[in-house]
Design a protein around this motif. Sequence first.
Motif, PDB file in Angstrom:
ATOM      1  N   LEU A  84       0.839  -1.202   0.000  1.00 20.58           N
ATOM      2  CA  LEU A  84       0.000   0.000   0.000  1.00 20.58           C
ATOM      3  C   LEU A  84       0.874   1.252   0.000  1.00 20.58           C
ATOM      4  CD1 LEU A  84      -2.749  -0.982   2.617  1.00 20.58           C
ATOM      5  CD2 LEU A  84      -3.002  -0.857   0.153  1.00 20.58           C
ATOM      6  N   PRO A  85       1.490   1.584  -1.124  1.00 20.63           N
ATOM      7  CA  PRO A  85       2.314   2.798  -1.177  1.00 20.63           C
ATOM      8  C   PRO A  85       1.471   4.046  -0.945  1.00 20.63           C
ATOM      9  CG  PRO A  85       2.690   1.385  -3.099  1.00 20.63           C
ATOM     10  CD  PRO A  85       1.475   0.872  -2.408  1.00 20.63           C
ATOM     11  N   GLY A  86       2.068   5.037  -0.325  1.00 22.51           N
ATOM     12  CA  GLY A  86       1.353   6.276  -0.096  1.00 22.51           C
ATOM     13  C   GLY A  86       0.828   6.894  -1.377  1.00 22.51           C
ATOM     14  N   SER A  87       1.590   6.777  -2.450  1.00 24.56           N
ATOM     15  CA  SER A  87       1.177   7.354  -3.732  1.00 24.56           C
ATOM     16  C   SER A  87      -0.116   6.735  -4.239  1.00 24.56           C
ATOM     17  CB  SER A  87       2.280   7.159  -4.776  1.00 24.56           C
ATOM     18  OG  SER A  87       3.487   7.729  -4.340  1.00 24.56           O
ATOM     19  N   ASP A  88      -0.323   5.453  -3.944  1.00 25.39           N
ATOM     20  CA  ASP A  88      -1.533   4.768  -4.412  1.00 25.39           C
ATOM     21  C   ASP A  88      -2.750   5.089  -3.548  1.00 25.39           C
ATOM     22  OD1 ASP A  88      -0.064   3.623  -6.411  1.00 25.39           O
ATOM     23  OD2 ASP A  88       0.121   1.665  -5.452  1.00 25.39           O
ATOM     24  N   MET A  89      -2.543   5.742  -2.408  1.00 27.45           N
ATOM     25  CA  MET A  89      -3.657   6.032  -1.510  1.00 27.45           C
ATOM     26  C   MET A  89      -4.293   7.390  -1.774  1.00 27.45           C
ATOM     27  SD  MET A  89      -2.429   4.463   2.156  1.00 27.45           S
ATOM     28  CE  MET A  89      -1.279   5.800   2.470  1.00 27.45           C
ATOM     29  N   VAL A  90      -3.636   8.236  -2.580  1.00 29.12           N
ATOM     30  CA  VAL A  90      -4.095   9.611  -2.748  1.00 29.12           C
ATOM     31  C   VAL A  90      -5.521   9.675  -3.284  1.00 29.12           C
ATOM     32  CG1 VAL A  90      -3.706  11.768  -3.991  1.00 29.12           C
ATOM     33  CG2 VAL A  90      -1.762  10.535  -3.020  1.00 29.12           C
ATOM     34  N   VAL A  91      -5.761   9.058  -4.432  1.00 22.18           N
ATOM     35  CA  VAL A  91      -7.089   9.136  -5.047  1.00 22.18           C
ATOM     36  C   VAL A  91      -8.138   8.394  -4.221  1.00 22.18           C
ATOM     37  CG1 VAL A  91      -8.450   8.570  -7.099  1.00 22.18           C
ATOM     38  CG2 VAL A  91      -6.171   9.557  -7.352  1.00 22.18           C
TER      39      VAL A  91
END
Length: 251
Positions: A84-91
């Motif tokens: 669960l990378p932070g970048s993938d959690m934005v949207v």
Amino acid sequence: MKIQVAEGEIAVNLHDTGALIDAVRSRLRAGEGFALATVNLDHLVKLGQDSDFRAAYRAQDFVVADGNPIVWLARLAGERLSLLPGSDMVVPLARLAALEGVKLGLVGSTDESLAVAGAALEERVPGLEIAARIAPPMGFDPDGPQASEILRDLQAAEVGLVLLALGAPKQERLAARGRAEVPDIGFASIGAGLDFLSGAQRRAPRWVRAIAMEWAWRMFSAPARLVPRYARCLAILPGHMWRALRMRWRG
């Protein structure tokens, strides 16, 4: 999954996207704040060296696995974690905020990047309200008076969820401070997620991420900065692998 660092340990307590969304939704509906961190090997290096960073991690309510080595360590320990990378959690987090009628705040990066990233989020997420865009200056101190001013501004804007793009350890330290000073706001540390969205930084192509080689992509894009960092990460990996195996054997 518990990972030993210095004299303590870090618990990765949200195992997949579903658990993350459920946990954040519950806090948003209750009007309760939280701090969410995304642990990776670089964080483990810093945690072993920085007592302030360890204190900030102890204040995090939720921790997810940001980096395939953390996922692999969990497998060695006989546990299951999803990446669960932070970048993938934005949207997904922005969508959740819109669905729950919660105002979003963006903190970090640059004014230009926040403007572009915010516009991109508003385009992708109908009904999203971004109530604050704050780009702290270079040298920003998450323990200084300016941090307190940022937290007050977020509260005055009635923000319920903040995406922190300050990099480690600043974002985690600001989130920990926010838990104490503005306990009704949720803070999610997402690293370069907003810069990827705005195009200020280029992320590895999807196929590179699919074969777990994003680290190599990043290293070759900035070798002077990242080769020493990844060398330090590699140095601590055998010890963590051994501890993970011992956890499995103890069952």
